[in-house]
Scaffold this active site. Structure first.
Site, PDB file in Angstrom:
ATOM      1  N   ILE A   1       2.293  72.772 126.995  1.00  0.00           N
ATOM      2  CA  ILE A   1       2.627  72.425 125.613  1.00  0.00           C
ATOM      3  C   ILE A   1       3.544  73.479 125.004  1.00  0.00           C
ATOM      4  CG2 ILE A   1       0.492  73.535 124.796  1.00  0.00           C
ATOM      5  CD1 ILE A   1       0.389  71.400 122.537  1.00  0.00           C
ATOM      6  N   CYS A   2       4.354  73.043 124.032  1.00  0.00           N
ATOM      7  CA  CYS A   2       5.216  73.920 123.237  1.00  0.00           C
ATOM      8  C   CYS A   2       6.358  74.473 124.093  1.00  0.00           C
ATOM      9  CB  CYS A   2       4.380  75.015 122.585  1.00  0.00           C
ATOM     10  SG  CYS A   2       5.246  75.979 121.325  1.00  0.00           S
ATOM     11  N   ALA A   3       6.438  75.783 124.247  1.00  0.00           N
ATOM     12  CA  ALA A   3       7.481  76.385 125.082  1.00  0.00           C
ATOM     13  C   ALA A   3       7.099  76.376 126.557  1.00  0.00           C
ATOM     14  CB  ALA A   3       7.751  77.818 124.624  1.00  0.00           C
TER      15      ALA A   3
ATOM     16  N   ASN B   1       8.721  71.909 122.813  1.00  0.00           N
ATOM     17  CA  ASN B   1       9.105  72.424 121.512  1.00  0.00           C
ATOM     18  C   ASN B   1      10.636  72.447 121.419  1.00  0.00           C
ATOM     19  OD1 ASN B   1       9.806  74.801 119.570  1.00  0.00           O
ATOM     20  ND2 ASN B   1       7.680  74.269 119.132  1.00  0.00           N
TER      21      ASN B   1
ATOM     22  N   SER C   1       3.758  68.454 126.002  1.00  0.00           N
ATOM     23  CA  SER C   1       3.627  68.180 124.579  1.00  0.00           C
ATOM     24  C   SER C   1       4.477  69.162 123.787  1.00  0.00           C
ATOM     25  CB  SER C   1       2.156  68.279 124.169  1.00  0.00           C
ATOM     26  OG  SER C   1       1.962  67.826 122.844  1.00  0.00           O
TER      27      SER C   1
END
Length: 194
Positions: free
Chosen positions: A111-113, A132, A160
């Protein structure tokens, strides 16, 4: 905790600078769903400090366990959490192995980076993934078929976008193991509305 459980085990990796909401939301939702989740520090100590200076004590360290005991590896984002995860050779070897072994029941969620880690390992070439905005170009450069969805599942890879999608991400992992109805029921119990 739900009555529905699985013998599949998830390892959630923590590094200094991780995004605590992305990490702990997943751990919480898996607990509620009855999916065993072990939090793992990539340091030689169980204590890590999140990106917002919150101290978290992991269940164990990477040196104390064998990733092969698990069916899924989860990578939360955060800066410098993501680069700190990427700097761990044992974890990177396990992530690459799991991502390539979906037929063996192995999976990776990021998720994210953290999806940039998958991209840098060449695991997203031709695969659908989200992330992200701070690493979108990185995924594009490494051949991912980037989506703008909150969560994207492509085979044994779940990605995500960030803190605001952490519940959707955790529920996608629940759905991966227990099915749509179990994830929907858990979402309803925590008053999550899409």
């Amino acid at each position: 905790m739900f009555h529905q459980t699985t013998d599949q085990r998830v390892a959630l990796f923590l590094a200094d600078g991780c995004e605590e909401i992305e990490a702990l939301t997943v751990a919480d939702l898996l607990f509620r769903a009855g999916i065993p989740c072990t939090t793992v520090s990539v340091k030689d100590t169980k204590t890590i400090t999140s990106s917002h200076s919150i101290t978290i004590t992991a269940d164990t360290t990477l040196e104390e366990l064998d990733p092969e005991e698990f069916s899924m590896l989860v990578l939360p984002g955060g800066i410098p959490g993501t680069p700190n995860l990427a700097a761990c050779p044992k974890l990177m070897d396990a992530v690459a192995s799991f991502a390539r072994r979906g037929q063996d029941g192995k999976a990776v969620a990021a998720i994210c980076a953290a999806p940039s880690i998958l991209a840098s390992l060449g695991l997203l070439t031709g695969k659908k993934a989200t992330c992200n905005p701070c690493v979108e170009e990185y995924l594009d450069e490494h051949g991912a078929k980037r989506t703008w969805a909150r969560v994207t599942v492509d085979g044994n890879l779940i990605t995500s976008q960030g803190m605001g999608t952490a519940i959707a991400f955790g529920l996608a992992i629940v759905e991966y193991y227990l099915g749509h109805a179990a994830a929907r029921d858990l979402g309803n119990k925590i008053l999550y509305r899409k």
